[in-house]
Design a protein around this motif. Sequence first.
Motif, PDB file in Angstrom:
ATOM      1  N   PRO A  50      49.447 -20.843   8.159  1.00 24.76           N
ATOM      2  CA  PRO A  50      48.459 -19.745   8.670  1.00 24.76           C
ATOM      3  C   PRO A  50      47.242 -20.351   9.668  1.00 24.76           C
ATOM      4  O   PRO A  50      47.147 -21.449   9.409  1.00 24.76           O
ATOM      5  CB  PRO A  50      47.964 -19.178   7.135  1.00 24.76           C
ATOM      6  N   GLU A  51      46.563 -19.318  10.322  1.00 27.89           N
ATOM      7  CA  GLU A  51      45.122 -19.993  11.093  1.00 27.89           C
ATOM      8  C   GLU A  51      44.533 -20.393   9.931  1.00 27.89           C
ATOM      9  O   GLU A  51      44.403 -20.028   8.788  1.00 27.89           O
ATOM     10  CB  GLU A  51      44.859 -18.902  11.866  1.00 27.89           C
ATOM     11  N   ASN A  52      43.552 -21.243  10.534  1.00 30.08           N
ATOM     12  CA  ASN A  52      42.306 -21.874   9.727  1.00 30.08           C
ATOM     13  C   ASN A  52      42.817 -22.691   8.564  1.00 30.08           C
ATOM     14  O   ASN A  52      42.370 -22.869   7.363  1.00 30.08           O
ATOM     15  CB  ASN A  52      41.312 -20.997   9.452  1.00 30.08           C
ATOM     16  N   ILE A  53      44.062 -23.225   8.678  1.00 24.19           N
ATOM     17  CA  ILE A  53      44.746 -23.892   7.443  1.00 24.19           C
ATOM     18  C   ILE A  53      45.187 -25.161   8.045  1.00 24.19           C
ATOM     19  O   ILE A  53      45.969 -25.097   9.266  1.00 24.19           O
ATOM     20  CB  ILE A  53      45.826 -23.374   6.662  1.00 24.19           C
ATOM     21  N   ARG A  54      44.773 -26.280   7.450  1.00 21.00           N
ATOM     22  CA  ARG A  54      45.548 -27.792   7.641  1.00 21.00           C
ATOM     23  C   ARG A  54      46.186 -28.362   6.661  1.00 21.00           C
ATOM     24  O   ARG A  54      45.693 -28.290   5.517  1.00 21.00           O
ATOM     25  CB  ARG A  54      44.144 -28.739   8.217  1.00 21.00           C
ATOM     26  N   VAL A  55      47.398 -28.821   7.028  1.00 13.47           N
ATOM     27  CA  VAL A  55      48.245 -29.868   6.002  1.00 13.47           C
ATOM     28  C   VAL A  55      48.135 -31.021   6.402  1.00 13.47           C
ATOM     29  O   VAL A  55      48.491 -31.497   7.367  1.00 13.47           O
ATOM     30  CB  VAL A  55      49.679 -28.963   6.191  1.00 13.47           C
ATOM     31  N   GLY A  56      47.743 -31.790   5.173  1.00  9.82           N
ATOM     32  CA  GLY A  56      47.636 -33.101   5.648  1.00  9.82           C
ATOM     33  C   GLY A  56      47.766 -33.783   4.443  1.00  9.82           C
ATOM     34  O   GLY A  56      47.843 -33.520   3.194  1.00  9.82           O
ATOM     35  N   PRO A  57      47.792 -35.191   4.271  1.00  3.74           N
ATOM     36  CA  PRO A  57      47.887 -36.164   3.167  1.00  3.74           C
ATOM     37  C   PRO A  57      46.673 -36.029   2.370  1.00  3.74           C
ATOM     38  O   PRO A  57      45.579 -35.812   2.875  1.00  3.74           O
ATOM     39  CB  PRO A  57      48.392 -37.608   3.632  1.00  3.74           C
ATOM     40  N   LEU A  58      46.696 -36.595   1.184  1.00  3.54           N
ATOM     41  CA  LEU A  58      45.536 -36.664  -0.006  1.00  3.54           C
ATOM     42  C   LEU A  58      45.295 -38.236   0.049  1.00  3.54           C
ATOM     43  O   LEU A  58      46.047 -38.992   0.428  1.00  3.54           O
ATOM     44  CB  LEU A  58      45.771 -36.205  -1.214  1.00  3.54           C
ATOM     45  N   ASP A  59      43.933 -38.686  -0.421  1.00  4.74           N
ATOM     46  CA  ASP A  59      43.723 -40.058  -0.825  1.00  4.74           C
ATOM     47  C   ASP A  59      42.791 -40.157  -1.920  1.00  4.74           C
ATOM     48  O   ASP A  59      42.645 -39.033  -2.495  1.00  4.74           O
ATOM     49  CB  ASP A  59      43.071 -40.459   0.385  1.00  4.74           C
ATOM     50  N   GLY A  60      42.299 -41.277  -2.472  1.00  7.90           N
ATOM     51  CA  GLY A  60      41.498 -41.411  -3.353  1.00  7.90           C
ATOM     52  C   GLY A  60      40.146 -40.331  -3.473  1.00  7.90           C
ATOM     53  O   GLY A  60      39.555 -40.276  -4.784  1.00  7.90           O
ATOM     54  N   SER A  61      39.760 -40.018  -2.399  1.00 11.28           N
ATOM     55  CA  SER A  61      38.650 -39.170  -2.288  1.00 11.28           C
ATOM     56  C   SER A  61      38.653 -37.760  -2.974  1.00 11.28           C
ATOM     57  O   SER A  61      37.898 -37.069  -3.138  1.00 11.28           O
ATOM     58  CB  SER A  61      38.064 -39.168  -0.829  1.00 11.28           C
ATOM     59  N   HIS A  62      40.022 -37.276  -2.831  1.00 12.79           N
ATOM     60  CA  HIS A  62      40.260 -36.238  -3.525  1.00 12.79           C
ATOM     61  C   HIS A  62      40.536 -36.167  -4.994  1.00 12.79           C
ATOM     62  O   HIS A  62      41.205 -35.061  -5.828  1.00 12.79           O
ATOM     63  CB  HIS A  62      41.456 -35.584  -3.021  1.00 12.79           C
ATOM     64  N   LEU A  63      40.442 -37.251  -5.780  1.00 15.58           N
ATOM     65  CA  LEU A  63      40.613 -37.414  -7.052  1.00 15.58           C
ATOM     66  C   LEU A  63      39.911 -36.548  -7.933  1.00 15.58           C
ATOM     67  O   LEU A  63      40.535 -35.791  -8.992  1.00 15.58           O
ATOM     68  CB  LEU A  63      40.419 -38.842  -7.492  1.00 15.58           C
ATOM     69  N   ASP A  64      38.584 -36.096  -7.811  1.00 14.55           N
ATOM     70  CA  ASP A  64      38.105 -35.251  -8.672  1.00 14.55           C
ATOM     71  C   ASP A  64      38.304 -33.889  -8.797  1.00 14.55           C
ATOM     72  O   ASP A  64      38.633 -33.228  -9.459  1.00 14.55           O
ATOM     73  CB  ASP A  64      36.309 -35.487  -8.398  1.00 14.55           C
ATOM     74  N   VAL A  65      38.889 -33.328  -7.654  1.00 15.84           N
ATOM     75  CA  VAL A  65      39.264 -32.149  -7.237  1.00 15.84           C
ATOM     76  C   VAL A  65      40.587 -32.040  -8.000  1.00 15.84           C
ATOM     77  O   VAL A  65      41.064 -31.046  -8.568  1.00 15.84           O
ATOM     78  CB  VAL A  65      39.417 -31.732  -5.663  1.00 15.84           C
ATOM     79  N   PHE A  66      41.412 -32.946  -7.653  1.00 14.19           N
ATOM     80  CA  PHE A  66      42.688 -32.882  -8.211  1.00 14.19           C
ATOM     81  C   PHE A  66      42.644 -32.794  -9.851  1.00 14.19           C
ATOM     82  O   PHE A  66      43.239 -32.214 -10.622  1.00 14.19           O
ATOM     83  CB  PHE A  66      43.589 -34.419  -7.983  1.00 14.19           C
TER      84      PHE A  66
END
Length: 300
Positions: free
Chosen positions: A166-182
């Motif tokens: 969809p528009e305004n959506i990006r698909v990409g890899p994760l990294d250590g900075s996303h740990l808290d959200v995960f």
Amino acid sequence: MLMDQFPNEMSSKYALQPLAKSQIPKLLEILKSLLPDSIIAYHWLLNGSRWIDGHGLDSKILILCPNGDTNDGSMVGLIDGLAGHNKIFGTVYVQPENMDKMKIAIKETEHIEWERLKHLIGVWRRFVPHLSEVMRAKGVEFTENYRTVNAMTILKAASLPSPKIPENIRVGPLDGSHLDVFCDNWPHYDPEFRPVIEKMLQCNPSVGIFTRTVPNEQETLVSMVVQADYGGIGLLQTTRAHQRKGYGEIALVTLTKTLAEANILPFGFIVLENEKSMALFKKCGFEVIGVMCKIIMTLK
């Protein structure tokens, strides 16, 4: 590190004995030849070895086979030094015709530190009664968490159509900075497993779905999935405010294709009661190949 040397000791006839590092490639070849029956054990060992050899993980993998013999693929795999609070976690694999021998081998071994063992993942339901009997005899308290194994061939996964973004959506890899959200959004989050999740995000293929706010292009991570420590597709989740928008399906299909492109068999390990995940995996083309158990220890 993978252990190379072990003290000489007398063993019972079928006691589990550790493998040297030089024996691991042979065991991997045998487990690969037994796919899909060995699906968890093979990918668990393959992924763990890659973390240690390729990413410098300061942990130990201990592989135990009956009398140190790899020929039938029977094994207990344990990883030490990654989970929090000095815990060990691992997996068990044995073919149906060898279950009685494996039961004796586990009973007789001195190489499993039951008091530090947090869980054993990917135990086929057929072997749970044998293993449970041994653990009860040793005074180990535990619970059984049954899950379906949902798999797809590499060829089928590679041919899946790419999802429409969809528009305004990006698909990409994760990294250590996303740990808290995960961790904050995972309903089964265990603080002792946080270092393991961090290593998944650092070392394994992953997919994040990010919303973009126009015009300043700020992004928010709203859906995520990663190749788990045991090699399967795991921890698929979408934040509550963005559920039922198809983001989980986009993430799942994208990671499935990514794994296939790397010649990795895509599979998931889903709690029996999780009907939503069951339906999503089925919709995306996965098939149930059996039921396994995650045995969770009650540590004191």
